[in-house]
Design a protein around this motif. Structure first.
Motif, PDB file in Angstrom:
ATOM      1  N   ARG A  59     -20.195  32.747   0.735  1.00 22.83           N
ATOM      2  CA  ARG A  59     -19.171  32.889  -0.314  1.00 22.83           C
ATOM      3  C   ARG A  59     -19.258  31.741  -1.319  1.00 22.83           C
ATOM      4  N   GLY A  60     -19.228  30.523  -0.791  1.00 24.60           N
ATOM      5  CA  GLY A  60     -19.208  29.355  -1.667  1.00 24.60           C
ATOM      6  C   GLY A  60     -20.492  29.152  -2.430  1.00 24.60           C
ATOM      7  N   SER A  61     -21.624  29.475  -1.788  1.00 22.97           N
ATOM      8  CA  SER A  61     -22.921  29.298  -2.446  1.00 22.97           C
ATOM      9  C   SER A  61     -23.139  30.338  -3.540  1.00 22.97           C
ATOM     10  N   LEU A  62     -22.787  31.589  -3.267  1.00 27.70           N
ATOM     11  CA  LEU A  62     -22.978  32.644  -4.261  1.00 27.70           C
ATOM     12  C   LEU A  62     -22.092  32.401  -5.486  1.00 27.70           C
ATOM     13  N   LYS A  63     -20.848  32.018  -5.253  1.00 20.52           N
ATOM     14  CA  LYS A  63     -19.958  31.760  -6.379  1.00 20.52           C
ATOM     15  C   LYS A  63     -20.449  30.576  -7.212  1.00 20.52           C
ATOM     16  N   ALA A  64     -20.922  29.533  -6.535  1.00 19.39           N
ATOM     17  CA  ALA A  64     -21.470  28.378  -7.252  1.00 19.39           C
ATOM     18  C   ALA A  64     -22.700  28.783  -8.053  1.00 19.39           C
ATOM     19  N   ALA A  65     -23.532  29.650  -7.468  1.00 19.58           N
ATOM     20  CA  ALA A  65     -24.748  30.092  -8.145  1.00 19.58           C
ATOM     21  C   ALA A  65     -24.430  30.887  -9.406  1.00 19.58           C
ATOM     22  N   ILE A 113     -18.998  26.017  -3.019  1.00 19.00           N
ATOM     23  CA  ILE A 113     -19.642  24.909  -2.322  1.00 19.00           C
ATOM     24  C   ILE A 113     -20.557  24.226  -3.325  1.00 19.00           C
ATOM     25  N   PRO A 114     -20.346  22.950  -3.597  1.00 20.45           N
ATOM     26  CA  PRO A 114     -21.198  22.271  -4.577  1.00 20.45           C
ATOM     27  C   PRO A 114     -22.675  22.394  -4.213  1.00 20.45           C
ATOM     28  N   ILE A 115     -23.484  22.792  -5.181  1.00 17.54           N
ATOM     29  CA  ILE A 115     -24.927  22.899  -4.951  1.00 17.54           C
ATOM     30  C   ILE A 115     -25.480  21.501  -4.673  1.00 17.54           C
ATOM     31  N   GLY A 116     -26.213  21.371  -3.567  1.00 12.51           N
ATOM     32  CA  GLY A 116     -26.738  20.071  -3.178  1.00 12.51           C
ATOM     33  C   GLY A 116     -25.913  19.373  -2.116  1.00 12.51           C
ATOM     34  N   GLU A 165     -26.921  15.773  16.487  1.00 13.45           N
ATOM     35  CA  GLU A 165     -26.159  15.994  15.262  1.00 13.45           C
ATOM     36  C   GLU A 165     -26.886  17.058  14.448  1.00 13.45           C
ATOM     37  N   VAL A 166     -26.177  18.121  14.080  1.00 17.90           N
ATOM     38  CA  VAL A 166     -26.800  19.257  13.392  1.00 17.90           C
ATOM     39  C   VAL A 166     -26.365  19.271  11.936  1.00 17.90           C
ATOM     40  N   ILE A 167     -27.349  19.241  11.036  1.00 20.80           N
ATOM     41  CA  ILE A 167     -27.080  19.321   9.601  1.00 20.80           C
ATOM     42  C   ILE A 167     -27.526  20.687   9.089  1.00 20.80           C
ATOM     43  N   ASN A 168     -26.582  21.422   8.527  1.00 18.77           N
ATOM     44  CA  ASN A 168     -26.848  22.692   7.852  1.00 18.77           C
ATOM     45  C   ASN A 168     -27.089  22.372   6.381  1.00 18.77           C
ATOM     46  N   LEU A 169     -28.337  22.451   5.933  1.00 12.72           N
ATOM     47  CA  LEU A 169     -28.681  22.009   4.573  1.00 12.72           C
ATOM     48  C   LEU A 169     -27.940  22.788   3.494  1.00 12.72           C
ATOM     49  N   ARG A 170     -27.886  24.088   3.636  1.00 12.44           N
ATOM     50  CA  ARG A 170     -27.284  25.000   2.648  1.00 12.44           C
ATOM     51  C   ARG A 170     -28.015  24.990   1.304  1.00 12.44           C
ATOM     52  N   SER A 171     -28.363  23.828   0.810  1.00 12.30           N
ATOM     53  CA  SER A 171     -29.077  23.693  -0.463  1.00 12.30           C
ATOM     54  C   SER A 171     -30.435  23.047  -0.212  1.00 12.30           C
ATOM     55  N   LEU A 172     -31.496  23.709  -0.698  1.00 15.05           N
ATOM     56  CA  LEU A 172     -32.858  23.202  -0.522  1.00 15.05           C
ATOM     57  C   LEU A 172     -33.378  22.493  -1.764  1.00 15.05           C
ATOM     58  N   ARG A 173     -32.816  22.832  -2.899  1.00 13.41           N
ATOM     59  CA  ARG A 173     -33.117  22.092  -4.131  1.00 13.41           C
ATOM     60  C   ARG A 173     -31.885  22.149  -5.008  1.00 13.41           C
ATOM     61  N   PRO A 174     -31.136  21.057  -5.143  1.00 19.38           N
ATOM     62  CA  PRO A 174     -31.423  19.740  -4.576  1.00 19.38           C
ATOM     63  C   PRO A 174     -31.045  19.639  -3.095  1.00 19.38           C
TER      64      PRO A 174
END
Length: 330
Positions: free
Chosen positions: A152-158, A191-194, A232-241
């Motif tokens: 949701r947050g990534s698509l809206k930000a995109a 969700i802020p890109i990056g 510790e698990v990091i979900n990147l969500r953004s690959l660039r940046p």
């Protein structure tokens, strides 16, 4: 909420919010989308906002870029990013480079979205992960969400971003359910890109993943916790940046690092992460070599039982992590 419903709701809200937003692609309108992501939207918004295209990715991606240059905000659905190979010249040379080549005059606010990587039994030509490909291109923003809130947050930000964005989805996750907070259900939730997300806190090793691989990594982290290793698990969500601050802070705490991805090992997301850590002062925080846990370096087999072993699952990730932590594997 399922990932499919999260995407559908986000698209609905963005279409309602901005009349410049429209969707085009194969079967997105009258058929409700190949994966039913756009279900009900054509009946609600009509022919001008949801446009069925011929089977010609190079053509409709080019149309989307032209529309973006003219001031609209197209969302271009690809039935699979494997088919985007037909339009990669448009995405890389038409969309990604235009702002730079026009001296900052003409941005290209377009979203390219669709399933990426393998699903089940789709064989070699329909199972490729394009994360490393698009991640390497200046001018693109590349997202790879996991949960419903991510999607949701990534698509809206995109959609709201002024630059071309590639949203790499997972066909396997479309039917997967995740809890969704009240905050994430807000129509303006982005969700802020990056910006990465710490999915699980730990002190012994940092595990970095994106997309579908994040679920297997979380499962592996639970198994490791049962054996006394707090990952510790990091979900990147953004690959660039990439959210390097989150990665560096985690490595400084855990002193061990492993990346997890379903794509190939050569020139992959993990390759970039490990190399960047090596080139920065955080390298001196490592107590063991950084490791990549990736898909096998072969074309994807058609047989599902062999395909299963070609991408990391929880037991593969556990074995790799134990080695990084100095635990002998029986």
């Amino acid at each position: 909420m399922t990932v499919r419903n999260a995407l559908n709701a986000a698209l609905d809200e963005e279409l309602a919010r901005d009349e410049k937003v429209f969707i085009l692609g194969e079967e997105v309108a009258q058929y409700d989308g190949a994966y039913k992501i756009t279900k009900g939207l054509w009946k609600k918004y009509g022919d001008k906002r949801l446009i069925d295209t011929p089977i010609t990715e190079a053509g409709f991606c080019g149309i989307a870029i032209g529309a973006a240059l003219a001031g609209l905000r197209p969302i271009c659905e690809l039935m699979t990013f494997n088919f985007a190979m037909q339009s990669i010249d448009r995405i890389v040379n038409g969309a990604a480079k235009n702002l730079y080549m026009s001296g900052g005059k003409y941005s290209v606010p377009v979203v390219f979205r669709g399933p990426n990587g393998n699903a089940k039994g789709l064989a070699a030509q329909h199972s490729q992960c394009f994360a490393g490909w698009y991640m390497s291109v200046p001018g693109l923003k590349v997202l790879s969400p996991t949960t419903c809130e991510d999607y949701r947050g990534s698509l809206k930000a995109a959609v709201r971003d002024p630059d071309p964005v590639v949203l790499l989805e997972s066909e396997v996750l479309y039917n997967t359910q995740f809890p969704v907070s009240d905050e994430a259900m807000d129509k303006d939730f982005v969700i802020p890109i990056g910006k990465a997300k710490i999915e699980k806190l730990g002190k012994d090793i940092t595990l970095i993943a994106h997309g579908q691989a994040t679920l297997y990594t979380m499962q592996a982290a639970e198994i490791l916790a049962g054996e006394g290793i707090e990952a510790e698990v990091i979900n990147l969500r953004s690959l660039r940046p990439v959210d390097w601050d989150a990665i560096f802070k985690s490595v400084t705490k855990t002193h061990r690092l492993m990346s997890v991805e379903l794509g190939w090992p050569v020139c992959g997301v993990g390759s970039e992460i490990v190399a960047t850590v090596m080139e920065n002062p955080v390298f001196f925080q490592l107590d063991a070599p950084a490791v990549r846990c990736t898909g096998v370096d072969v074309p994807m087999p058609y047989a599902e039982n062999i395909e299963y072993e070609c991408t990391p699952k929880d037991h593969h990730i556990v074995d790799f992590a134990k080695k990084v932590c100095g635990v002998k594997i029986k």
